[in-house]
Scaffold this active site. Sequence first.
Site, PDB file in Angstrom:
ATOM      1  N   CYS A   1      -3.590   4.292  -4.344  1.00 29.02           N
ATOM      2  CA  CYS A   1      -4.785   3.041  -4.573  1.00 29.02           C
ATOM      3  C   CYS A   1      -5.056   3.013  -6.346  1.00 29.02           C
ATOM      4  CB  CYS A   1      -5.899   3.374  -4.126  1.00 29.02           C
ATOM      5  SG  CYS A   1      -5.663   2.890  -2.606  1.00 29.02           S
TER       6      CYS A   1
ATOM      7  N   GLU B   1      -7.557   4.105  -8.133  1.00 28.25           N
ATOM      8  CA  GLU B   1      -8.416   4.830  -8.754  1.00 28.25           C
ATOM      9  C   GLU B   1      -7.668   6.482  -7.751  1.00 28.25           C
ATOM     10  OE1 GLU B   1      -9.206   2.645  -6.064  1.00 28.25           O
ATOM     11  OE2 GLU B   1     -11.097   2.694  -5.571  1.00 28.25           O
TER      12      GLU B   1
END
Length: 129
Positions: free
Chosen positions: A53, A55
């Site tokens: 991801c 993040e």
Amino acid sequence: MRDDELVEEARGAARRSYSPYSGFRVGAALVADDGRVFVGANVENAAYPVSSCAEATAVNFAVAQGVRKIETLAVACIDAATLEDAYPCGRCRQIMAEFDVERILVTTGSGEVREHTLDELLPHRFRLR
Ligand code: THU
């Protein structure tokens, strides 16, 4: 860095996303406690669970550069056709918890930016003391 600039950094990172399988481009940008800014995008893999991801990419890169405390992290997704509120997944919330992210800026499908704390997004989170 101002919040609106950080959100723009997250949008810029999303444009560099490698997401040929989902077509869902996500970017993240964070400010560390020493003021340094790091960005990340989602990086997918033909073996889907191997994907990262946005993040996680940003946090892990920052940590590899010596960061241990994060002040603010902004998340954005940019594809109008599938535009969603860019709320971090559960795994990314736990990754952010490790480095005490204080503020999380989530861009919504309508372009609004919502500010959250980890207490709001991941209450009763797991920690080792
Ligand atoms: N994705 C992120 O980058 N961050 C999140 O918090 C949720 C999902 C990515 C993973 C995958 O590449 C794509 O979005 C669709 O799930």
